[in-house]
Structure formats: C-alpha cells, structure tokens
Write a protein that holds these residues in place. Structure first.
Motif, PDB file in Angstrom:
ATOM      1  N   UNK A 102       0.853  -1.196   0.000  1.00 25.21           N
ATOM      2  CA  UNK A 102       0.000   0.000   0.000  1.00 25.21           C
ATOM      3  C   UNK A 102       0.893   1.251   0.000  1.00 25.21           C
ATOM      4  N   UNK A 103       0.940   1.985  -1.108  1.00 25.63           N
ATOM      5  CA  UNK A 103       1.817   3.181  -1.176  1.00 25.63           C
ATOM      6  C   UNK A 103       1.495   4.213  -0.106  1.00 25.63           C
ATOM      7  N   UNK A 104       0.248   4.249   0.346  1.00 28.38           N
ATOM      8  CA  UNK A 104      -0.146   5.250   1.349  1.00 28.38           C
ATOM      9  C   UNK A 104       0.535   5.004   2.701  1.00 28.38           C
ATOM     10  N   UNK A 105       1.063   3.788   2.890  1.00 28.06           N
ATOM     11  CA  UNK A 105       1.698   3.469   4.168  1.00 28.06           C
ATOM     12  C   UNK A 105       3.216   3.634   4.120  1.00 28.06           C
ATOM     13  N   UNK A 106       3.710   4.128   2.994  1.00 27.47           N
ATOM     14  CA  UNK A 106       5.162   4.330   2.875  1.00 27.47           C
ATOM     15  C   UNK A 106       5.462   5.799   3.156  1.00 27.47           C
ATOM     16  N   UNK A 107       5.757   6.090   4.386  1.00 27.89           N
ATOM     17  CA  UNK A 107       6.041   7.472   4.789  1.00 27.89           C
ATOM     18  C   UNK A 107       7.531   7.723   4.980  1.00 27.89           C
ATOM     19  N   UNK A 129      10.741   7.727   2.985  1.00 30.08           N
ATOM     20  CA  UNK A 129      11.083   7.707   1.555  1.00 30.08           C
ATOM     21  C   UNK A 129      12.384   6.967   1.281  1.00 30.08           C
ATOM     22  N   UNK A 130      12.570   6.653   0.026  1.00 29.49           N
ATOM     23  CA  UNK A 130      13.808   6.002  -0.393  1.00 29.49           C
ATOM     24  C   UNK A 130      14.995   6.942  -0.203  1.00 29.49           C
ATOM     25  N   UNK A 131      14.784   8.236  -0.433  1.00 27.00           N
ATOM     26  CA  UNK A 131      15.859   9.208  -0.223  1.00 27.00           C
ATOM     27  C   UNK A 131      16.303   9.228   1.237  1.00 27.00           C
ATOM     28  N   UNK A 132      15.325   9.201   2.130  1.00 29.96           N
ATOM     29  CA  UNK A 132      15.658   9.180   3.557  1.00 29.96           C
ATOM     30  C   UNK A 132      16.431   7.918   3.911  1.00 29.96           C
ATOM     31  N   UNK A 145       7.273   2.704   7.026  1.00 26.18           N
ATOM     32  CA  UNK A 145       6.376   3.749   7.538  1.00 26.18           C
ATOM     33  C   UNK A 145       7.115   4.682   8.494  1.00 26.18           C
ATOM     34  N   UNK A 146       7.866   4.095   9.408  1.00 25.19           N
ATOM     35  CA  UNK A 146       8.514   4.898  10.446  1.00 25.19           C
ATOM     36  C   UNK A 146      10.022   5.052  10.262  1.00 25.19           C
TER      37      UNK A 146
END
Length: 244
Positions: free
Chosen positions: A54-59, A61-64, A100-101
């Motif tokens: 679920x993309x909405x649960x990916x908070x 980021x790949x950059x982070x 997510x976290x």
C-alpha cells in the motif's frame, strides 16, 4: 569353466554383496516416489500470502533511507506480516527497515519472529519452541543451510513436528521442515550412498551401480539358460520321480 558356471558363481557372490543395498534402494526409492514432492517441501505448512504493498503506508522515503544508510545496496520494498518494509544489504549484511517509520527492525526479536511464524503457518498446532540459531550455535540443525543464518527456529506441536525458519535479518520465511522431509532427506542420502554431502556424483555409488549392472546381466544369462537351455536329463529324472 563354461559361461553358465561362471555366471552362476559370480552372480551368487555379487548378490550376497549387493543384496542389502538393493533393499535400501527399493525402500528409499519407493518412499521418494510415494510422497508428493510439494508435501515433502512443506508447501502445505504455509500460507501463500498475496498481500499488496500500500503506497499510502510508505512514509519513509527512499531518499531518507539512502541518506541514513549511504552504502545500502539491492534495496527492495516488500511486506513483513502486514507491514511495508525495506530490505537491503549493507556491508555484506541484510537489513530490514519499517517503510512507515524508518525504524530498523533487524535483527528480529523473539516476539517478531513468533508473529511472523504464526502469520505464515497454516496448521492449528501451538508453538512449543522459539530459538535463535547462529553460526556459533551448538544446536545448529542439519536441515538448515548456514547461508540463512542467523535465523529463528519456530517449532509447532503438530503432526510431523513442523519447524518454520525465519531469517533474523530479512524477516523472511527461509525454509520449513517436518518429519516427512527429514525422513526423505535420510532416504535420499541412503539412495545416493553419500551420507554427508548427499552428492550423487560419488565413487561408492558408481562402483555399486557397476556391480549391480554386472549382476543384472549375469542374471539374464542364467535366465536364458534356465528357459532356453534346459538339459533333457533333468526332464527324464523328473519323469522317473513322477513314475515312482
């Protein structure tokens, strides 16, 4: 000495030598054929989850992620139970991070490994053992390849004493075992006559197969003499016995 005598004598001694292994080949071969290979692999022990990310649960980021782990390689996005996670390799070590976290989840603790095992297991058995297996463990089971270590072994109180192995680094189910697989493994080693590495390409098996082939050919020769070269004298003697 004619061909018949040579064949009879050689066949007798070869079969005395090969007889036990012939029984082992028959029993082990029958076991490996009778049982369905998917059942032996333990496919029926685990669920085939098709949970979508679920993309909405990916908070996180790949950059982070790449900033926090600049040497991360082979980054992938997947699921751990019902949670989106990043899996990647850093300095030769697998890592698991909550998407997510951003929390580092690896290595898994006992409760997370047990939760993963319950999520995967299809049976109704209860967990009776959860232990971490590492390369230095004295109790490292033969049924688990060392390339999966460290891993949690979760044993269930169920038919066949099933065990699920959960990677402590990736959180993935790496393999599943039960008594039917363990018996299959024993049968295979007996069948290929390599009792350590289970490698069919070994000299002991080669020589036994060669002797077995020789014994079979000699058996065919004896059968030929028995059917097509039966001596008339034996028939006359039988007739005399029947007349008496």
């Amino acid at each position: 000495m004619n061909l018949l005598k040579i064949s009879r004598k050689t066949h007798k001694w070869l079969m005395l030598f090969l007889g036990v292994q012939f029984v082992i080949w028959t029993v082990s071969g029958a076991y490996m054929v009778i049982f369905d290979i998917d059942y032996i692999h333990g496919d029926s022990l685990v669920e085939n989850h098709q949970t979508k990310i679920n993309p909405d649960k990916i908070n996180y980021s790949l950059n982070a992620l790449t900033q926090a782990y600049p040497s991360a390689e082979r980054v992938s996005l997947g699921m751990f139970i019902e949670r989106e996670v990043y899996r990647f390799e850093q300095d030769g070590k697998q890592q698991l991070v909550d998407a997510d976290t951003g929390k580092l989840l690896s290595p898994l603790d006992k409760s997370s490994a047990v939760a993963m095992a319950k999520h995967e297991y299809t049976g109704r058995g209860q967990i009776i053992l959860a232990e971490l297996i590492t390369k230095d463990s004295d109790n490292r089971p033969f049924e688990l390849s060392k390339r999966y270590l460290p891993a949690w072994r979760i044993n269930f109180d169920d038919m066949g004493s099933p065990s699920l192995y959960i990677s402590a680094q990736t959180g993935k189910l790496v393999t599943k075992r039960h008594e039917f697989w363990r018996t299959f493994d024993l049968m295979f080693s007996l069948h290929v006559m390599d009792y350590e590495d289970e490698d069919p390409s070994n000299w002991l098996l080669f020589w036994f197969v060669l002797f077995a082939l020789t014994a079979s050919i000699l058996g065919l020769i004896l059968t030929y003499y028995r059917i097509f070269k039966a001596e008339p004298l034996s028939t006359d003697n039988n007739q005399k016995v029947e007349a008496n």
